[in-house]
Design a protein around this motif. Structure first.
Motif, PDB file in Angstrom:
ATOM      1  N   TYR A  15       0.837  -1.208   0.000  1.00  0.00           N
ATOM      2  CA  TYR A  15       0.000   0.000   0.000  1.00  0.00           C
ATOM      3  C   TYR A  15       0.869   1.255   0.000  1.00  0.00           C
ATOM      4  N   ASN A  16       1.874   1.288   0.860  1.00  0.00           N
ATOM      5  CA  ASN A  16       2.731   2.468   0.988  1.00  0.00           C
ATOM      6  C   ASN A  16       3.678   2.647  -0.187  1.00  0.00           C
ATOM      7  N   SER A  17       3.902   1.576  -0.950  1.00  0.00           N
ATOM      8  CA  SER A  17       4.813   1.679  -2.093  1.00  0.00           C
ATOM      9  C   SER A  17       4.166   2.383  -3.289  1.00  0.00           C
ATOM     10  N   VAL A  18       2.845   2.489  -3.274  1.00  0.00           N
ATOM     11  CA  VAL A  18       2.116   3.157  -4.358  1.00  0.00           C
ATOM     12  C   VAL A  18       2.020   4.644  -4.059  1.00  0.00           C
ATOM     13  N   SER A  19       2.167   5.481  -5.072  1.00  0.00           N
ATOM     14  CA  SER A  19       2.081   6.934  -4.912  1.00  0.00           C
ATOM     15  C   SER A  19       0.753   7.330  -4.269  1.00  0.00           C
ATOM     16  N   LEU A  20       0.818   8.285  -3.329  1.00  0.00           N
ATOM     17  CA  LEU A  20      -0.393   8.740  -2.641  1.00  0.00           C
ATOM     18  C   LEU A  20      -1.398   9.324  -3.636  1.00  0.00           C
TER      19      LEU A  20
END
Length: 418
Positions: A15-20
């Motif tokens: 989840y955190n590896s994907v751009s916000l």
């Protein structure tokens, strides 16, 4: 139990590896699709309520501790950069009102007035607006934090920070700095969950507001949004170019993307303060300056509010067959700009300042409140765009003032501006 923990950790990492920004875009799409397929699933909108509630809850505390900590550390003073930021906030608010006079003259609007809206607090003149603003400045600090009164929070945080600078030892100052960092970390956690919040907010808007309500007031809404977009994409970039002599659009578009996008859906400048703080940090700005200027911008940088007040007032005058002279239009722009700066201190925001502006032309309060009623009808779009313009401008001009100082001392600007 270990297996569940490992799976949760893997999911969190993915989840955190994907751009916000990409996650927010996905949340937007999912929210719209769910609204179309399952319009009765009320639980989805709770994600939006939780997200906005969390931001509104933590933002006042964040502003107080960050401003107080920045002043207590005393690493730098509020120098010319801060004065430049305040000047830009006030200048653009007046220019937004003046632009609204021009666009209203080019594309005059009238409206079919509905039944009069009602309101508990309706400012009758600029004096009452300023009285409300001044009262909020010296409001009880605890109630200011509880009620999100940011102008009051700013004053007490500044006084507390200056007192701590004089009286506190290094250990106490370090504790205050650690407290500010801890609250900032909580804010980052909340912002990281923005995609779920945006999903809930989009679901609420799409399922609860059909497009048919905009048909009657489509031209008025188009004028409001068009003027705000012109301000955001032409006037503001021009001012930034004058100060930096660089292509302003990389900065403008980044602020619109990372600040304006969330502000559009939350429709709250107060809730977007933590987002703007985070963006200022990414832009490499001085924390001692932006920790004060960003909350201040949420109070006095009100381009969108000035546009709304001016255009709606002139539409009311046109509806009643009044001819507005150039001097009266200039006075309206000035009154709208000053009134907009006090909008955050008035219940109902910019719409309830319309009666104040209407009083300039002798329009009765009953008619003016009907105009306010129209504003609430189109507010789903108008208020969203207005908040996005205001919030993105807070960061744009904080960055402009900072980078202008960098140019003076020969410090290179960030790569994205070259």
């Amino acid at each position: 139990m270990d297996t569940i923990s490992k799976v949760a950790k893997i999911v969190a990492e993915k989840y955190n590896s994907v751009s916000l920004i990409l996650r927010i875009a996905l949340g937007l799409v999912v929210g719209a699709v769910l609204a179309v397929l399952f319009p009765g699933a009320a639980w989805v909108q709770e994600f939006g309520n939780l997200f906005v509630g969390a931001l509104k809850g933590i933002a006042p505390v964040l502003v107080f501790v960050i401003v107080a900590s920045a002043l207590a550390q005393g690493s730098s003073k509020l120098d010319r950069r801060f004065g430049t930021v305040v000047w830009l906030y006030m200048l653009t608010t007046f220019l937004a009102a003046a632009l609204s006079v021009i666009t209203s003259e080019l594309f005059p609007q009238t409206m079919a007035l509905p039944e009069a809206a009602s309101a508990d607090v309706v400012p009758q003149g600029l004096g009452e607006v300023m009285h409300t603003l001044l009262s909020n400045i010296v409001a009880n600090p605890v109630s200011s934090i509880m009620n999100g009164n940011y102008i009051g929070i700013l004053l007490w945080a500044c006084l507390f920070g200056l007192a701590m600078k004089q009286l506190a030892g290094d250990t106490t100052k370090a504790f205050l700095a650690d407290t500010a960092d801890a609250v900032s970390s909580i804010v980052r956690w909340v912002i990281n969950l923005a995609p779920f919040g945006i999903m809930g907010l989009v679901y609420t808007n799409v399922s609860g507001n059909g497009l048919s309500i905009f048909t009657q007031y489509g031209r008025l809404l188009l004028l409001l949004v068009g003027t705000m977009l012109f301000m955001a994409l032409v006037v503001n970039p021009l001012i930034i170019f004058i100060y930096l002599r660089r292509n302003p659009y990389p900065l403008v578009l980044r602020c619109l993307r990372e600040s304006g996008l969330t502000a559009f859906f939350t429709r709250s400048s107060a809730a977007n303060i933590p987002v703007n703080m985070s963006l200022c940090e990414k832009l490499g700005l001085d924390k001692d300056i932006y920790s004060v200027s960003i909350p201040l911008g949420a109070t006095i940088n009100m381009d969108g509010a000035a546009i709304t007040i001016t255009i709606m007032t002139l539409a009311a005058a046109n509806t009643l067959g009044m001819k507005v002279s150039i001097p009266a239009a200039v006075l309206l722009a000035f009154m709208s700009a000053l009134g907009a700066c006090g909008a955050s201190g008035v219940a109902g925001g910019s719409l309830l300042l319309i009666p104040m502006a209407c009083s300039l032309f002798g329009i009765s309060n009953d008619i003016a409140m009907q105009v306010v009623g129209v504003g609430f009808i189109i507010g789903v779009i108008q208020d969203s765009v207005e908040t996005a313009l205001n919030s993105a401008g807070d960061v744009e001009f904080a960055a402009t003032a900072e980078y202008h100082q960098w140019l003076k001392v020969g410090k290179p600007l960030p790569e994205f501006l070259h």
